[in-house]
Scaffold this motif. Structure first.
Motif, PDB file in Angstrom:
ATOM      1  N   GLY A 338     -26.163  40.841  21.110  1.00 52.02           N
ATOM      2  CA  GLY A 338     -26.580  42.423  20.899  1.00 52.02           C
ATOM      3  C   GLY A 338     -25.445  43.244  20.861  1.00 52.02           C
ATOM      4  O   GLY A 338     -25.573  44.590  20.649  1.00 52.02           O
ATOM      5  N   LYS A 339     -24.141  42.550  20.655  1.00 58.32           N
ATOM      6  CA  LYS A 339     -23.324  43.693  20.203  1.00 58.32           C
ATOM      7  C   LYS A 339     -23.279  44.068  19.010  1.00 58.32           C
ATOM      8  O   LYS A 339     -22.682  45.115  18.691  1.00 58.32           O
ATOM      9  CB  LYS A 339     -21.619  42.868  20.267  1.00 58.32           C
ATOM     10  CG  LYS A 339     -21.199  42.371  21.586  1.00 58.32           C
ATOM     11  CD  LYS A 339     -19.996  41.689  21.696  1.00 58.32           C
ATOM     12  CE  LYS A 339     -19.505  41.332  23.162  1.00 58.32           C
ATOM     13  NZ  LYS A 339     -18.134  40.932  23.011  1.00 58.32           N
ATOM     14  N   ALA A 340     -23.959  43.658  17.999  1.00 59.84           N
ATOM     15  CA  ALA A 340     -24.262  44.075  16.800  1.00 59.84           C
ATOM     16  C   ALA A 340     -25.754  44.155  16.406  1.00 59.84           C
ATOM     17  O   ALA A 340     -26.423  43.302  17.118  1.00 59.84           O
ATOM     18  CB  ALA A 340     -23.497  43.797  15.675  1.00 59.84           C
ATOM     19  N   GLU A 341     -26.228  45.060  15.484  1.00 62.76           N
ATOM     20  CA  GLU A 341     -27.622  45.107  15.104  1.00 62.76           C
ATOM     21  C   GLU A 341     -27.900  45.482  13.763  1.00 62.76           C
ATOM     22  O   GLU A 341     -27.508  46.423  13.188  1.00 62.76           O
ATOM     23  CB  GLU A 341     -28.279  46.177  15.993  1.00 62.76           C
ATOM     24  CG  GLU A 341     -29.831  46.320  15.590  1.00 62.76           C
ATOM     25  CD  GLU A 341     -30.595  47.564  16.230  1.00 62.76           C
ATOM     26  OE1 GLU A 341     -31.756  47.878  15.907  1.00 62.76           O
ATOM     27  OE2 GLU A 341     -29.720  48.345  16.864  1.00 62.76           O
ATOM     28  N   ILE A 342     -28.502  44.478  13.071  1.00 58.97           N
ATOM     29  CA  ILE A 342     -28.727  44.821  11.771  1.00 58.97           C
ATOM     30  C   ILE A 342     -30.148  45.804  11.810  1.00 58.97           C
ATOM     31  O   ILE A 342     -31.211  45.051  11.861  1.00 58.97           O
ATOM     32  CB  ILE A 342     -29.074  43.269  10.899  1.00 58.97           C
ATOM     33  CG1 ILE A 342     -27.992  42.587  10.906  1.00 58.97           C
ATOM     34  CG2 ILE A 342     -29.503  43.665   9.269  1.00 58.97           C
ATOM     35  CD1 ILE A 342     -28.132  41.140  10.247  1.00 58.97           C
ATOM     36  N   TYR A 343     -30.258  46.989  11.619  1.00 56.15           N
ATOM     37  CA  TYR A 343     -31.243  47.801  11.824  1.00 56.15           C
ATOM     38  C   TYR A 343     -31.997  47.997  10.465  1.00 56.15           C
ATOM     39  O   TYR A 343     -33.039  48.503  10.560  1.00 56.15           O
ATOM     40  CB  TYR A 343     -30.795  49.035  12.639  1.00 56.15           C
ATOM     41  CG  TYR A 343     -29.924  50.094  11.686  1.00 56.15           C
ATOM     42  CD1 TYR A 343     -30.559  50.788  11.061  1.00 56.15           C
ATOM     43  CD2 TYR A 343     -28.704  49.947  11.513  1.00 56.15           C
ATOM     44  CE1 TYR A 343     -29.764  51.925  10.147  1.00 56.15           C
ATOM     45  CE2 TYR A 343     -27.775  50.786  11.012  1.00 56.15           C
ATOM     46  CZ  TYR A 343     -28.557  51.993  10.404  1.00 56.15           C
ATOM     47  OH  TYR A 343     -27.670  52.656   9.471  1.00 56.15           O
ATOM     48  N   ASP A 344     -31.298  47.876   9.442  1.00 52.01           N
ATOM     49  CA  ASP A 344     -32.281  47.944   8.071  1.00 52.01           C
ATOM     50  C   ASP A 344     -31.547  47.307   6.976  1.00 52.01           C
ATOM     51  O   ASP A 344     -30.306  46.850   7.111  1.00 52.01           O
ATOM     52  CB  ASP A 344     -32.025  49.586   7.584  1.00 52.01           C
ATOM     53  CG  ASP A 344     -33.074  49.862   6.666  1.00 52.01           C
ATOM     54  OD1 ASP A 344     -34.022  49.231   6.229  1.00 52.01           O
ATOM     55  OD2 ASP A 344     -32.793  51.119   6.290  1.00 52.01           O
ATOM     56  N   PHE A 345     -32.291  46.944   6.281  1.00 50.94           N
ATOM     57  CA  PHE A 345     -31.875  46.160   4.842  1.00 50.94           C
ATOM     58  C   PHE A 345     -32.830  46.469   3.747  1.00 50.94           C
ATOM     59  O   PHE A 345     -33.870  46.825   3.818  1.00 50.94           O
ATOM     60  CB  PHE A 345     -31.858  44.638   5.257  1.00 50.94           C
ATOM     61  CG  PHE A 345     -33.076  43.956   5.120  1.00 50.94           C
ATOM     62  CD1 PHE A 345     -33.836  43.402   4.110  1.00 50.94           C
ATOM     63  CD2 PHE A 345     -33.915  43.922   6.593  1.00 50.94           C
ATOM     64  CE1 PHE A 345     -35.096  42.933   4.371  1.00 50.94           C
ATOM     65  CE2 PHE A 345     -34.959  43.260   6.712  1.00 50.94           C
ATOM     66  CZ  PHE A 345     -35.837  43.055   5.530  1.00 50.94           C
TER      67      PHE A 345
END
Length: 480
Positions: A338-345
């Motif tokens: 959870g330290k980073a999140e791919i929120y869109d692609f």
């Protein structure tokens, strides 16, 4: 018992029921003696569960793989199934002629010649001298060690030794074949012969149970996979799902609460045929226009500047999320700390349009937007393209590409764009992506999304294999 249940039971080639294997561990050698003579039956040992209540079955003609980290109990369960070890508790039943490739050459006499070892081991496997006479030439042809077969095996190189052992064990046409890391023997050419032989046995309906760290072999040969970890059975199911869960264990992200259900591989069926047809219809017009451009398309693609591509991608994405306009997996699996999140692609074709459909031969881009919730020194961004069985076909990451990423803090964002030419054959594929890194030398997953979107490749010319080498063909005809 019902007739259907009885039928299923009769078709089981291997049945493992509640198998447990316990080893006694002693801190000092003297403790073993003290325990044996102690009149009050005091224990000086602690129990180690190499296997803890393991149950599964292998149907007749089925190919099942067992995967797991080192020490998970994979080889132990194979040795119990083949009778090399006895379980502490539980039962194992096998039906049919069983050939086990466990420790290749373990039954060879070092002072005997290769020929003598062939006949000796054939007898131990239950074959008569006459039956081994009929199999001998095929074994020698497969091993291909020449006149060394008439020399004592103690004079063999390690490669020659395992070639002869594998050739012997694979030649008996067993009803049940049990393999433990045996497909990694010899050079690349011999391994190719081994894989070809495995294909033949599978087509003949041989029941195969295999243990391997080669996940490619698991994806290719196995109908079902059993995942073990530290002596426990974690799950069993389709190869792609179990390999994904295994990778999660390797990354230290397994919590024990995952729920894997048996379902169809994400592809045409789970996306919906109508959606795929709509996508293909949309791409058909683009394909026609692109076809008319001919060879100019490649030059045009190479000539594009990065700013132009980015402007088109922004125009295609608008203010809404890019991925909301794509065909997505409704049951995507993801994990991380959870330290980073791919929120869109987004997936963009050569013209900068958001789409799940790419024409073979054209350039396309995969764009990821990552938001950070904690400090990370050097994040790594990745993508992987897999087939519908879950086998990795291609992919890359910022570390492979030599792109240095700077340290980030909570609230920072990165936009990462991978641009490449589509050389995969026409078909249906799956896209995965992740943000990872290294913390104190340990590989850490911050956010990983498996099979998040479909990727359809349209082609008017498919070649052999999974990708096109773009061969240039020249023909010269000389008349008589």
């Amino acid at each position: 018992m019902s007739e259907n249940a009885s039928s299923r039971e009769r078709e089981e080639a291997i049945s493992v029921r509640d198998v447990t294997k316990i080893y006694r561990l002693y801190d000092k050698p003297i403790d073993r003696l003290l325990e044996s003579v102690n009149p009050w039956h005091r224990n000086y040992h602690r129990d180690f569960y190499a296997l803890n209540h393991i149950s599964f079955s292998v149907g007749k003609g089925e190919s099942v793989g067992i995967i797991g980290t080192n020490g998970s109990g994979k080889s132990t369960i194979l040795k119990i199934i083949t009778g090399v070890l006895s379980p502490s508790f539980g039962t194992v039943h096998t039906k049919g002629t069983v050939c086990a490739l466990l420790e290749l050459g373990a039954g060879f006499n070092q002072d005997y010649t290769g020929i003598e070892n062939i006949y000796m081991n054939g007898t131990m496997m239950g074959f008569s001298r006459e039956e081994m006479d009929q199999k001998l030439q095929a074994i020698l042809d497969f091993a291909d060690i020449g006149d060394f077969v008439h020399q004592p095996v103690k004079s063999y190189s390690s490669g020659m030794f395992v070639r002869l052992a594998f050739a012997l064990y694979i030649s008996v046409d067993p009803e049940v074949l049990i393999v433990d890391e045996a497909l990694s023997v010899g050079d690349v050419f011999f391994q190719a012969k081994c894989y070809h032989r495995m294909d033949e046995l599978k087509r003949k309906g041989t029941t195969i149970l295999m243990v391997t760290h080669d996940l490619g072999s698991v994806m290719k040969y196995c109908d079902r996979v059993v995942l073990l970890n530290r002596g426990e059975k974690i799950s069993e199911g389709r190869p792609g799902e179990m390999v994904d869960l295994y990778k999660k264990i390797l990354a230290g992200q397994y919590t024990g609460h995952e729920d894997f259900v048996d379902k169809q591989d994400f592809g045409v069926n789970s996306i919906g045929a109508s959606v795929v047809e709509e996508l293909k219809g949309k791409a058909a017009g683009e394909a026609k226009g692109a076809e008319e451009k001919g060879k100019d398309r490649e030059q045009e693609g190479k000539g594009k500047t990065e700013p132009e591509g980015k402007e088109k991608e922004k125009a295609g994405g608008g203010d809404s999320l890019m991925m909301s306009r794509l065909s997505l997996n409704p049951d995507v699996k993801h994990y991380g700390n959870g330290k980073a999140e791919i929120y869109d692609f987004g997936i963009f074709d050569e013209r900068g349009q958001l789409t799940n459909v790419i024409l073979k031969g054209e350039y396309f881009s995969i764009r990821e937007k990552i938001r950070f919730h904690d400090r990370i020194d050097a994040p790594i961004f990745t993508f992987t393209i897999k087939d519908k069985r879950g086998m990795d076909l291609t992919g890359t990451n910022t570390m492979f590409e030599g792109k240095e990423t700077k340290a980030v803090k909570a609230g920072d964002e990165y936009i990462c764009t991978f641009r490449q030419r589509m050389n995969l054959q026409g078909g249906e594929y799956l896209l995965s992506m992740s943000c990872t890194g290294f913390e104190e030398g340990t590989h850490t997953v911050y956010d990983r999304k498996y099979d998040v979107a479909s990727l359809t490749v349209l082609s008017n010319k498919n070649t052999v294999g999974v990708y096109d080498m773009e061969s240039e063909l020249t023909l010269e005809r000389h008349e008589a």
